[in-house]
Scaffold this motif. Structure first.
Motif, PDB file in Angstrom:
ATOM      1  N   ALA A  36      -2.258 130.488 -63.319  1.00 31.28           N
ATOM      2  CA  ALA A  36      -1.488 130.271 -64.547  1.00 31.28           C
ATOM      3  C   ALA A  36      -2.109 131.059 -65.701  1.00 31.28           C
ATOM      4  CB  ALA A  36      -1.448 128.781 -64.882  1.00 31.28           C
ATOM      5  N   TYR A  37      -1.308 131.394 -66.684  1.00 27.33           N
ATOM      6  CA  TYR A  37      -1.798 132.022 -67.915  1.00 27.33           C
ATOM      7  C   TYR A  37      -1.950 130.940 -68.981  1.00 27.33           C
ATOM      8  CZ  TYR A  37      -0.033 136.367 -65.756  1.00 27.33           C
ATOM      9  OH  TYR A  37       0.226 137.413 -64.915  1.00 27.33           O
ATOM     10  N   PRO A  38      -2.893 131.144 -69.916  1.00 33.27           N
ATOM     11  CA  PRO A  38      -3.928 132.178 -69.966  1.00 33.27           C
ATOM     12  C   PRO A  38      -5.169 131.738 -69.204  1.00 33.27           C
ATOM     13  CG  PRO A  38      -3.994 130.894 -71.987  1.00 33.27           C
ATOM     14  CD  PRO A  38      -2.864 130.311 -71.149  1.00 33.27           C
ATOM     15  N   ARG A  39      -5.993 132.712 -68.814  1.00 33.14           N
ATOM     16  CA  ARG A  39      -7.248 132.403 -68.132  1.00 33.14           C
ATOM     17  C   ARG A  39      -8.231 133.545 -68.364  1.00 33.14           C
ATOM     18  NH1 ARG A  39      -7.594 135.003 -62.906  1.00 33.14           N
ATOM     19  NH2 ARG A  39      -9.111 133.447 -62.219  1.00 33.14           N
ATOM     20  N   HIS A  40      -9.508 133.183 -68.363  1.00 37.85           N
ATOM     21  CA  HIS A  40     -10.559 134.189 -68.515  1.00 37.85           C
ATOM     22  C   HIS A  40     -10.810 134.892 -67.190  1.00 37.85           C
ATOM     23  CE1 HIS A  40     -11.782 133.400 -72.639  1.00 37.85           C
ATOM     24  NE2 HIS A  40     -11.703 132.105 -72.391  1.00 37.85           N
ATOM     25  N   LYS A  41     -11.247 136.146 -67.278  1.00 33.58           N
ATOM     26  CA  LYS A  41     -11.620 136.923 -66.093  1.00 33.58           C
ATOM     27  C   LYS A  41     -12.937 137.641 -66.357  1.00 33.58           C
ATOM     28  CE  LYS A  41      -6.962 137.898 -64.305  1.00 33.58           C
ATOM     29  NZ  LYS A  41      -6.018 138.972 -63.908  1.00 33.58           N
ATOM     30  N   VAL A  42     -13.673 137.904 -65.286  1.00 30.40           N
ATOM     31  CA  VAL A  42     -14.901 138.691 -65.412  1.00 30.40           C
ATOM     32  C   VAL A  42     -14.502 140.124 -65.712  1.00 30.40           C
ATOM     33  CG1 VAL A  42     -16.994 139.491 -64.267  1.00 30.40           C
ATOM     34  CG2 VAL A  42     -16.146 137.170 -63.849  1.00 30.40           C
ATOM     35  N   CYS A  43     -14.768 140.569 -66.934  1.00 31.18           N
ATOM     36  CA  CYS A  43     -14.262 141.862 -67.393  1.00 31.18           C
ATOM     37  C   CYS A  43     -15.019 142.275 -68.648  1.00 31.18           C
ATOM     38  CB  CYS A  43     -12.763 141.749 -67.686  1.00 31.18           C
ATOM     39  SG  CYS A  43     -11.984 143.279 -68.251  1.00 31.18           S
ATOM     40  N   GLY A  44     -15.213 143.584 -68.822  1.00 33.85           N
ATOM     41  CA  GLY A  44     -15.912 144.091 -69.997  1.00 33.85           C
ATOM     42  C   GLY A  44     -15.140 143.945 -71.292  1.00 33.85           C
TER      43      GLY A  44
END
Length: 375
Positions: A36-44
């Protein structure tokens, strides 16, 4: 209705950008995303401004949602040597939590159908696709785009070569609050990896690092690893110790692979990390995802409108354009990351860059590509 012009598997940056681009052509688009949105992701969470003209063409302006303008870059080594440079074109900082959510909202506004589920099978017969999901839904389409991220069970099903090789990298991300310039992105090298730091739209500071999993396993937990390895870099120690975590726990992702992947597998057009990943040290994975979506969408539109005569020609053109656009960039990223992982060599490289300051902007240009324009 279970029949679509295009089905997109995965709703990250590449999937959402494809969905928005294709929907502007009044095509019938289904996007399948398991979360589902929103969600955090491992990303710069740093994006080069090279993508801005294209994003604006799609109807998306990141600065309307508070994205931070970034114009400066700094690199430090594990033994606390540093070099700074202006970014040739600049960039912006925006969390995946906010950016993905706003692109998702734009996709819905454009008439994209979004279905929350996991894809379990994709079959290609008689020049058409059948896509099956975990909830036993079946959808049909003329085209399928794979934008499901770094690795998936689908990669095993498609018998992709990279999935058979060990993936030794681990990614860790956390948002913190504290003092950090909002116009700067920094990369801090430590023994076995590097950490990117930049501000995002809500004034949080994104800290995202990648390390060798084998080295990480020598320590009992993330906190110990950071204390005994990351904090040998005094800049990283200062940032971590003078900030407050905004996450209950850090986000982690393992089995990150930088192996070469094919842009087309089983007639599926692959985009974003599903097609290939650049080392985070080069700082433009988000821009690559968006650019690959543009390449795919433009060619798929031409194919569906009869401007490309056959599926084979479509696949050949996409493969050729993908390699032309990203091939050198990926090789440069691999080489630069390898060199800076050599603890004895990184300080010497910084001395060279100090002596020849024009090299740093050139390296950044090499790994970021040319500015994007709308077709």
């Amino acid at each position: 209705m279970n029949k679509f012009d295009v089905i997109i598997i995965g709703g990250g940056l590449a999937g959402l950008t494809n969905a928005i681009h294709l929907s502007k052509e009044k095509l019938n688009i289904l996007l399948i995303e398991k979360n589902a949105y929103p969600r955090h992701k491992v990303c710069g969470e740093y994006v080069s401004n090279k993508v801005l003209p294209y994003l604006n063409h799609l109807g998306f302006n990141p600065f309307e949602f508070g994205a931070k303008q970034i114009s400066k870059f700094e690199l430090t080594t594990h033994n606390n040597k540093s070099i700074s440079s202006n970014l040739p074109l600049g960039g912006f900082g925006m969390s995946r939590y906010e950016m993905d959510f706003q692109l998702y909202q734009l996709a819905l506004k454009n008439g994209v159908e979004v279905f929350q589920d996991s894809v379990t099978d994709v079959k290609f017969e008689n020049d058409n696709f059948q896509v099956e999901t975990k909830s036993q839904q079946r959808f049909h389409s003329k085209m399928v785009i794979g934008a499901y991220g770094k690795r998936s069970n689908l990669d095993i099903q498609f018998n992709r070569k990279f999935i058979k090789k060990k993936s030794p990298y681990l990614g860790v991300k956390i948002h913190v609050s504290g003092n950090f310039p909002e116009d700067k992105v920094t990369l801090h090298n430590f023994n076995g990896g590097y950490c990117g730091v930049s501000k995002v739209e809500n004034n949080h500071i994104n800290l995202c690092y990648i390390t060798n999993f084998k080295a990480f396993k020598k320590h009992k937990d993330i906190e110990t690893f950071q204390e005994e390895v990351l904090f040998k870099n005094s800049e990283l120690r200062s940032i971590f110790e003078n900030s407050k975590s905004e996450f209950e726990n850090p986000l982690t992702i393992s089995q990150i692979s930088f192996e070469t992947k094919k842009p087309v597998e089983n007639h599926i057009i692959m985009c974003g990390d599903t097609a290939g990943m650049i080392h985070p040290l080069c700082g433009n994975g988000m821009g690559m995802a968006i650019r690959s979506a543009q390449l795919a969408s433009e060619l798929i539109i031409d194919y569906l409108h009869g401007k490309i005569a056959s599926r084979q020609k479509l696949e050949n053109q996409y493969t050729k354009r993908w390699k032309k656009t990203f091939g050198l960039r990926l090789k440069a990223g691999h080489s630069i990351a390898y060199l800076f992982r050599q603890d004895w060599l990184a300080p010497k490289l910084l001395k060279v860059l100090h002596s020849f300051p024009f090299l740093m902007p050139q390296i950044i240009k090499m790994t970021h590509g040319k500015p994007m324009t709308a077709k």
